[in-house]
Design a protein around this motif. Structure first.
Motif, PDB file in Angstrom:
ATOM      1  N   VAL A 410       0.827  -1.207   0.000  1.00 10.34           N
ATOM      2  CA  VAL A 410       0.000   0.000   0.000  1.00 10.34           C
ATOM      3  C   VAL A 410       0.863   1.258   0.000  1.00 10.34           C
ATOM      4  O   VAL A 410       0.623   2.196  -0.780  1.00 10.34           O
ATOM      5  N   LEU A 411       1.874   1.308   0.849  1.00 12.07           N
ATOM      6  CA  LEU A 411       2.734   2.499   0.916  1.00 12.07           C
ATOM      7  C   LEU A 411       3.519   2.685  -0.381  1.00 12.07           C
ATOM      8  O   LEU A 411       3.662   3.809  -0.885  1.00 12.07           O
ATOM      9  N   VAL A 506      -4.420  -7.786  10.322  1.00  8.58           N
ATOM     10  CA  VAL A 506      -4.546  -6.682   9.366  1.00  8.58           C
ATOM     11  C   VAL A 506      -6.032  -6.435   9.149  1.00  8.58           C
ATOM     12  O   VAL A 506      -6.755  -7.280   8.613  1.00  8.58           O
ATOM     13  N   ARG A 507      -6.500  -5.272   9.603  1.00  6.89           N
ATOM     14  CA  ARG A 507      -7.921  -4.937   9.470  1.00  6.89           C
ATOM     15  C   ARG A 507      -8.165  -4.186   8.167  1.00  6.89           C
ATOM     16  O   ARG A 507      -7.357  -3.355   7.741  1.00  6.89           O
ATOM     17  N   ARG A 508      -9.294  -4.477   7.554  1.00  4.98           N
ATOM     18  CA  ARG A 508      -9.705  -3.782   6.334  1.00  4.98           C
ATOM     19  C   ARG A 508     -11.067  -3.137   6.587  1.00  4.98           C
ATOM     20  O   ARG A 508     -12.034  -3.821   6.940  1.00  4.98           O
ATOM     21  N   LEU A 509     -11.092  -1.817   6.433  1.00  2.00           N
ATOM     22  CA  LEU A 509     -12.267  -1.047   6.853  1.00  2.00           C
ATOM     23  C   LEU A 509     -12.979  -0.400   5.668  1.00  2.00           C
ATOM     24  O   LEU A 509     -12.353  -0.088   4.642  1.00  2.00           O
ATOM     25  N   ASN A 510     -14.270  -0.177   5.840  1.00  4.45           N
ATOM     26  CA  ASN A 510     -15.066   0.466   4.790  1.00  4.45           C
ATOM     27  C   ASN A 510     -15.004   1.982   4.929  1.00  4.45           C
ATOM     28  O   ASN A 510     -14.237   2.517   5.744  1.00  4.45           O
ATOM     29  N   GLU A 511     -15.821   2.698   4.159  1.00  2.00           N
ATOM     30  CA  GLU A 511     -15.765   4.159   4.143  1.00  2.00           C
ATOM     31  C   GLU A 511     -16.164   4.777   5.476  1.00  2.00           C
ATOM     32  O   GLU A 511     -15.840   5.936   5.745  1.00  2.00           O
ATOM     33  N   PRO A 521     -11.054  -9.240   8.640  1.00  5.28           N
ATOM     34  CA  PRO A 521      -9.651  -9.096   9.073  1.00  5.28           C
ATOM     35  C   PRO A 521      -8.846 -10.344   8.710  1.00  5.28           C
ATOM     36  O   PRO A 521      -9.380 -11.450   8.621  1.00  5.28           O
ATOM     37  N   LEU A 522      -7.549 -10.133   8.499  1.00  3.82           N
ATOM     38  CA  LEU A 522      -6.655 -11.221   8.116  1.00  3.82           C
ATOM     39  C   LEU A 522      -5.599 -11.423   9.192  1.00  3.82           C
ATOM     40  O   LEU A 522      -5.028 -10.448   9.708  1.00  3.82           O
ATOM     41  N   VAL A 543      -7.200  -1.378   3.238  1.00  2.00           N
ATOM     42  CA  VAL A 543      -6.030  -1.545   4.095  1.00  2.00           C
ATOM     43  C   VAL A 543      -5.591  -0.201   4.655  1.00  2.00           C
ATOM     44  O   VAL A 543      -5.237  -0.085   5.838  1.00  2.00           O
ATOM     45  N   LEU A 544      -5.625   0.843   3.834  1.00  4.14           N
ATOM     46  CA  LEU A 544      -5.258   2.186   4.303  1.00  4.14           C
ATOM     47  C   LEU A 544      -6.135   2.623   5.469  1.00  4.14           C
ATOM     48  O   LEU A 544      -5.650   3.126   6.486  1.00  4.14           O
ATOM     49  N   ARG A 545      -7.431   2.455   5.310  1.00  5.26           N
ATOM     50  CA  ARG A 545      -8.330   2.832   6.412  1.00  5.26           C
ATOM     51  C   ARG A 545      -8.066   1.983   7.644  1.00  5.26           C
ATOM     52  O   ARG A 545      -8.152   2.470   8.783  1.00  5.26           O
ATOM     53  N   GLY A 546      -7.735   0.715   7.417  1.00  5.50           N
ATOM     54  CA  GLY A 546      -7.411  -0.155   8.544  1.00  5.50           C
ATOM     55  C   GLY A 546      -6.182   0.313   9.289  1.00  5.50           C
ATOM     56  O   GLY A 546      -6.130   0.267  10.528  1.00  5.50           O
ATOM     57  N   LEU A 547      -5.185   0.808   8.558  1.00  5.56           N
ATOM     58  CA  LEU A 547      -3.958   1.292   9.191  1.00  5.56           C
ATOM     59  C   LEU A 547      -4.209   2.564   9.990  1.00  5.56           C
ATOM     60  O   LEU A 547      -3.667   2.750  11.082  1.00  5.56           O
TER      61      LEU A 547
END
Length: 781
Positions: A410-411, A506-511, A521-522, A543-547
């Motif tokens: 992502v980065l 690793v969390r993955r978040l919505n808007e 999550p993974l 992934v960005l929102r999760g971070l």
């Protein structure tokens, strides 16, 4: 003293040329071998006579040693096709130039060992390197082994583009010491190495060897009894993005490859042996239930060629480790560190100096992904649900560790997009610029943004403002006497503090910054080498929102590292469970780092002699007792462990030792960089003002579909109260880079030497035979 550079504005600077800093491949000329033994003086203790037997042995063994290393490298390359080699080869792939240097260093070591073995037979005792070779012959022997010759400072004065842009390899950043901070040079030693034989055998190499009267504990046992934890605490101050930035910027500063030699010449496979035979240094383990001994494979770090003849004599022959990338914070993680890699990452068909993008995939909003690696099929995992033949290959970037995790991908993707966004804007502002000028000016800006985000937003948070003020302080200009090269202790111990803050999920978040409806999550080990998850599972935004929307993992002495990295690290269909904690401890011993107490003394901190001293810096008595029970003597404590367990300083994520070591390194990287963004002449005052407005939050806004972010991306905030719309995040105005078309005017740029500051304007223009302003002065600070 004032330095004036006068040039015509009608001359658009071109790209820095590639420098001849790569060693030649293959064997040295036979004529050199024929003449060298006359200079090789093996002196006995009594009569100082030349030992012709050893001279002849060197002459006859050199080609054999060279061929032996060549064969081992070939064996290693062929072995990389097997699944058992995948994890080791893929994690530490290096470009050809670094392989040649590493090979030459291996040949030098083998030649030296050949001489030692013969001398031992003749003199009936072990001899050190200095007893075999006078210093005047060391350089010649290194040259014969294939090591690159010293780079003469004169080369830096011949390269006019260096006045404008840094070289891709870091060479000539310092004009008087061209290799300081450059790629493919040795990590520097702030304290001498502590090898068991004084030259190359790691700590723990000789079983039964006593250190301060006690054997060192097995690193695997230290990991299990002290470091391993099944639970990590969360904190609510910083976001997980801060943790990931640490790994990302570490990959911009250091990369130490593993040894190229596979011990095939000795009939030993490092993947299947528990013997300590160069370059195998397996991590020994002991199953208490079955009483069965086993080990985990471990390859020693590649040696560096002997090149610093200013070392104290007794340290000349000590094995040093290679840093194959530039030490500078220069965005080499985006652009690479060799001319060849840089070329592979560029889009030369673009008139606006853009980087290459992926030709097969884009996200739903037509945004670019990183290009795929050339060699296919690549080693990365694939979507098990994908139709047969449909693959998402590993991504390519300036650093080949890009695929190690989703956060890194992502980065890297953000910065690829940011380069292309800025390059496009600069071309619009300056249509007369060549694509090379656009590329170099954009690269210069991206490097500055890396420096700003790291030094302004990241470093004070991890070492504390007090340590920042004490060890780093305000910037007062470029200092050519400062060596900015990465240190061994920083790369191998201090900056690995972040391994204790790795999140298990690793969390993955919505808007709405809630768990994504379709992307659960993974577990961390399910994210390794899986670029398909970015392409096929929603792009970089979840992934960005999760971070940003996940609190960072805290450091606690009784919960240092998760089982995810002590038992399940980066498994690519191999039979081993890798242990990051044990790997870190073994790597420190491989590099012969001085002990924890020696480094405390180096930083002006009190040496720990008794349990009471230890409890002054580590309040957790249980951990103190465990460490002292295992190590027996305070001086035996590995520096990475000791620094990790210290109580954190105020508003810091490190204790006193690591805060000191990280700060010292960062000050050197800043003050010893001729192209630091604040250095006089790097940018105009207007440009510096604009760059100061930058932030990682703005980079995210400009290069993703994320529309709400924290003002400081490293601070954890809850949605929606602690987030701002992107429209309220300050932006850089690239108007500061608008340049008038060719007018033919003369421009004089003024720069002061270190220790002085400029009073007056830094740039004068000649208009109608008159200068636009009075000349400036250099005055003391």
């Amino acid at each position: 003293m004032l330095t004036v550079k006068v040039h015509s504005r009608s001359r658009v600077p071109g790209p820095p040329r590639a420098f001849p800093n790569q060693p030649r491949a293959g064997a040295p000329p036979q004529s050199k071998l024929d003449t060298y033994p006359r200079s090789l003086l093996i002196k006995s203790e009594n009569d100082k006579r030349v030992t012709s037997i050893v001279q002849e042995l060197f002459n006859s063994s050199h080609q054999e040693n060279l061929q032996m290393v060549d064969n081992a490298m070939l064996h290693t390359k062929r072995s990389k096709t097997s699944s058992l080699m995948a994890i080791f080869s893929f994690l530490r792939q290096v470009e050809p130039g670094a392989l040649v240097i590493s090979q030459a260093a291996e040949v030098f070591e083998k030649n030296l060992q050949t001489l030692k073995d013969n001398a031992k037979w003749r003199h009936k005792r072990d001899l050190a390197g200095l007893e075999l070779l006078p210093l005047e012959d060391v350089e010649l022997m290194a040259d014969l082994s294939g090591c690159p010759p010293p780079t003469h400072p004169a080369i830096c004065l011949q390269q006019s583009p260096l006045d404008n842009y840094r070289s891709i390899s870091g060479l000539c950043n310092n004009r008087h010491n061209p290799t300081w901070g450059a790629a493919n040079t040795a990590l520097v030693r702030w304290l001498p190495a502590q090898y068991e034989d004084g030259e190359k055998q790691p700590k723990g190499w000789n079983l039964g060897r006593l250190h301060n009267g006690f054997p060192l504990p097995l690193v695997e046992a230290v990991s299990k009894k002290i470091i391993k934890s099944s639970l990590k605490w969360k904190e609510d101050v910083y976001s997980q993005l801060m943790i990931e930035w640490g790994q990302f910027i570490d990959h911009d500063i250091t990369f130490t490859p593993q040894s190229t030699r596979d011990a095939a010449d000795l009939g030993i496979d490092c993947l299947n042996t528990c013997q300590n035979v160069h370059p195998c240094f397996p991590i020994q383990s002991h199953d208490l239930q079955s009483a069965a001994k086993s080990c985990m494979p471990f390859f020693r770090s590649s040696p560096a060629c002997i090149g610093n003849f200013g070392l104290a004599k007794k340290h000349v022959f000590q094995r040093q480790q290679l840093n194959i990338i530039t030490s500078f914070i220069d965005a080499s993680v985006v652009y690479g560190h060799t001319p060849e890699l840089q070329s592979l990452l560029r889009n030369f068909s673009s008139l606006s100096g853009r980087l290459a993008i992926n030709n097969s995939f884009k996200d739903g909003e037509d945004r670019s992904y990183l290009p795929s690696v050339d060699a296919t099929p690549s080693a990365c995992f694939q979507d098990p649900r994908a139709p047969q033949g449909e693959r998402v290959e590993c991504f390519a970037a300036g650093d080949n560790r890009v695929n190690e995790g989703l956060s890194l991908i992502v980065l890297h993707t953000l910065w690829l997009r940011e380069h292309n966004r800025v390059a496009g804007a600069l071309k619009v502002l300056n249509s007369h610029w060549s694509k090379e000028t656009v590329y170099q000016e954009t690269r210069k800006i991206i490097g500055a943004l890396h420096q700003i985000i790291t030094m302004r937003d990241y470093i004070p948070k991890i070492i504390g403002q007090d340590s920042f003020d004490r060890y780093i302080g305000p910037y007062i200009g470029y200092d050519p006497t400062v060596n900015p090269s990465a240190s061994n202790v920083f790369a191998t111990a201090a900056f690995r503090f972040g391994h204790a803050t790795i999140s298990t999920v690793v969390r993955r978040l919505n808007e709405s910054f809630q768990t994504h409806e379709h992307l659960p999550p993974l577990r961390l080990h399910h994210t390794f080498f899986s670029p398909w998850r970015i392409v096929k599972e929603g792009g970089i935004e979840p992934v960005l929102r999760g971070l940003m929307g996940t609190a960072a993992t805290s450091v606690s002495t009784d919960k240092l590292m998760s089982e995810e990295v002590t038992e399940k690290l980066a498994v690519l269909n191999t039979p081993w469970k890798l242990d990051l904690a044990a790997l870190n401890l073994q790597r420190g011993r491989d590099h012969a780092l001085a002990g924890y107490n020696d480094w405390r003394e180096f930083c002006g901190l009190k040496r720990l002699k008794a349990k009471e001293d230890f409890q002054d810096v580590v309040k957790d008595k249980i951990i103190v007792n465990k460490i002292l029970k295992m190590y027996k003597h305070p001086d035996n404590i590995d520096v990475w462990l000791g620094g990790l367990v210290e109580d954190l300083l105020k508003d810091s994520r490190n204790g006193p030792l690591f805060s000191c070591l990280i700060a010292k390194q960062m000050k050197l990287l800043r003050d010893g960089d001729r192209f630091w963004w604040e250095a006089q002449g790097t940018f105009t005052k207007h440009q510096i003002t604009e760059l100061s407005k930058s932030s990682l939050s703005r980079i995210i806004c400009d290069n993703s579909e994320v529309t709400e972010v924290p003002l400081d991306a490293f601070k954890y905030g809850k949605y929606p109260d602690d987030l701002l719309p992107c429209s309220l995040i300050p932006n850089i105005s690239l108007e500061a880079w608008r340049e008038k078309k060719n007018t033919g005017k003369l421009v004089a740029h003024y720069i002061c030497y270190h220790g002085f500051r400029l009073k007056g304007t830094e740039k004068l223009e000649c208009n109608e035979n008159r200068w636009s302003d009075p000349p400036p002065e250099c005055i003391g600070r």
